[in-house]
Design a protein around this motif. Structure first.
Motif, PDB file in Angstrom:
ATOM      1  N   GLN A  33      26.607  25.761  76.481  1.00 31.35           N
ATOM      2  CA  GLN A  33      26.562  26.374  75.163  1.00 31.35           C
ATOM      3  C   GLN A  33      26.329  25.301  74.090  1.00 31.35           C
TER       4      GLN A  33
ATOM      5  N   GLY B  34      22.668  26.501  74.054  1.00 35.13           N
ATOM      6  CA  GLY B  34      23.138  27.373  72.982  1.00 35.13           C
ATOM      7  C   GLY B  34      22.801  26.823  71.608  1.00 35.13           C
TER       8      GLY B  34
ATOM      9  N   ASN C 272      25.167  32.962  73.354  1.00 34.14           N
ATOM     10  CA  ASN C 272      25.213  31.882  74.344  1.00 34.14           C
ATOM     11  C   ASN C 272      26.637  31.352  74.530  1.00 34.14           C
ATOM     12  N   LEU C 273      27.589  31.954  73.830  1.00 32.43           N
ATOM     13  CA  LEU C 273      28.974  31.486  73.933  1.00 32.43           C
ATOM     14  C   LEU C 273      29.463  31.560  75.379  1.00 32.43           C
TER      15      LEU C 273
ATOM     16  N   LEU D  15      28.467  29.634  77.835  1.00 34.25           N
ATOM     17  CA  LEU D  15      27.463  29.212  78.808  1.00 34.25           C
ATOM     18  C   LEU D  15      27.900  27.910  79.476  1.00 34.25           C
TER      19      LEU D  15
ATOM     20  N   MET E 208      32.487  28.231  69.334  1.00 29.01           N
ATOM     21  CA  MET E 208      31.896  27.440  70.410  1.00 29.01           C
ATOM     22  C   MET E 208      32.771  26.237  70.731  1.00 29.01           C
TER      23      MET E 208
END
Length: 461
Positions: A346, A350, A382-383, A385, A435
């Protein structure tokens, strides 16, 4: 003190944190020896790679990067072919020239310790270098950290408390900001776009012509990487036997008279993104955007959208894109991290997706608020990832993940254009903090260690 030209660095693959960073660290260590007058007394150098640098260091090129750095190679000026020849000579002769001058005995197998059991508290990408004299006495010992995107820091730098929360703490800039909220407020107060505001700040670092030339050089390097990736065929190094796919897809698209129609968008973005990341996996020259592992997303979107009516590269649109994307990258670097070893993927794919979404939204005429919304959407999806490279190589799932990230970025920009600020329930600052918290909570198995996820569930060749 960060500039957008710090976010976009020209280097070599396969990893900005594991290749570019360690090369810079080793080079810095040798230059410090020379500056202190200890280089001529140095008879031996030992390198200890810690944490993620050790666990995925072989596949990520960290061992080779360390050797090249000791010999004085700089990432932005290294020819991959010359580097390969130099590494072969070191392994055959078991000698190297520190900084290109001081020749010492050096056996990589003996002098480079992969200390994966050591997980440093300050950052998981630790690197300790020690210089000895002929009698075995320690001349110098220093620990550095590769903090993502090619950035490096000494132990003292990471333990020193920042003066405040601003992006630039040492060089006065006309539009200082430490958050997306402050960035948007500055845009509202001045009436400037994000790109123009960042360009004004860059004037504090260097003459504007120099900044613009640097931006153009970054865009050109991205283009050159795509071009090379579209023509190189074969199997990528490392043992997974992953074949390059971008050239075949390029041939199909080029032969299709309908290839520029909207329904072919995914194929074009996939093709360009994979071309870059296949080059990166092969150790080619790429631009950290903001990392090598995520280097294909921004170039792919630029290549497809930043063109004139006759499909030629458009200099002005590329500048707008990169300055806007760079501003978003500064926020992630300052407020969280772009290191896969800290944040998982991420923090790489991300962040690149978020940057590309913001840059493209700006290109499409979005307001600064909509640009921030595009960047927020790009990260929101995309959190969590993970970074779990199979075989410790930047190939699976990294190459395809860039293709997916490029497509996500375009959709995020489109969604943001249909939003107003009042409709956004999540701000860019909030998603960056989310994130960061997610990365801290994520198990180390999923943060560039190849100890979990796909890395352990895929049977290696």
């Amino acid at each position: 003190m960060l500039s957008v030209l710090d976010i976009f660095r020209i280097g070599i693959g396969p990893s900005s944190s594991h290749t570019v960073g360690p090369m810079r660290i080793a080079r810095t260590f040798v230059r410090a020896l020379a500056k202190s007058g200890k280089l001529e007394r140095t008879a031996r150098v030992a390198v200890e790679l810690q944490g993620s640098l050790a666990l995925t260091g072989v596949g990520h090129g960290t061992v080779d990067a360390s050797i090249l750095g000791l010999m004085g190679f700089a990432p932005d000026k290294t020819c991959p072919d010359e580097a390969g020849a130099a590494l072969a000579a070191v392994r055959e002769e078991r000698r190297l020239a520190l900084g290109g001058n001081r020749e010492i005995a050096f056996d990589p197998a003996a002098e480079i310790d992969l200390a994966g059991h050591i997980i440093p508290e300050l950052h998981p990408n630790g690197m300790k270098l020690t210089a000895f004299d002929a009698a075995g006495e320690v001349l110098s010992e220093r620990t550095y950290y590769s903090t993502g995107g090619g950035f490096v820091a000494s132990e003292a730098q990471l333990t020193r408390k920042p003066k405040d929360d601003r992006i630039n703490t040492g060089t006065p800039v006309p539009h200082d900001f430490g958050s997306a909220e402050e960035l948007l407020a500055a845009c509202a107060e001045t009436g400037l776009s994000i790109a123009d505001l960042i360009l004004a700040n860059e004037d504090a670092f260097r003459p504007r012509d120099t900044t613009l030339a640097g931006i153009d050089r970054v865009a050109q390097a991205m283009d050159q990487c795509i071009d090379r990736g579209l023509t190189q065929r074969g199997i990528l190094p490392g043992g997974l036997k992953v074949a390059r796919r971008a050239p075949d897809l390029w041939d199909k698209l080029s032969a299709n008279p309908q290839s520029n129609e909207r329904e072919q968008l995914f194929d074009w973005l996939n093709c360009f993104a994979m071309a870059v990341n296949e080059e990166n996996a092969a150790g080619g020259r790429v631009v950290t955007a903001p990392t090598n592992g995520a280097a294909g997303i921004i170039p792919a979107v630029i290549r497809f959208y930043c063109v004139t009516a006759d499909e030629s590269p458009c200099r002005d649109s590329r500048r707008t894109f990169l300055l806007t994307a760079g501003a978003i990258g500064l926020l992630y670097k300052q407020r969280a991290s772009i290191s896969g070893a800290e944040m998982g993927c991420q923090g790489e794919v991300g962040v690149a997706c978020s940057m590309a979404a913001g840059g493209l939204a700006a290109l499409w005429g979005a307001s600064p608020v909509q640009v921030a919304s595009a960047a927020e959407i790009g990260m929101e999806h995309n959190l969590g990832l993970t970074c779990d490279p199979v075989g410790g190589l930047v190939q699976v799932p990294c190459i395809e993940r860039n293709a997916i990230g490029a497509v996500k970025a375009v959709n995020a920009a489109r969604l943001a254009l249909h939003r107003t600020g009042a409709e956004s329930l999540v701000t860019l600052d909030q998603v960056i903090e989310t994130m960061r918290q997610t990365g801290l909570d994520m198990s180390n198995k999923y943060k560039e260690t190849s100890q979990g996820g796909l890395a352990v569930n895929v049977i290696e060749c």
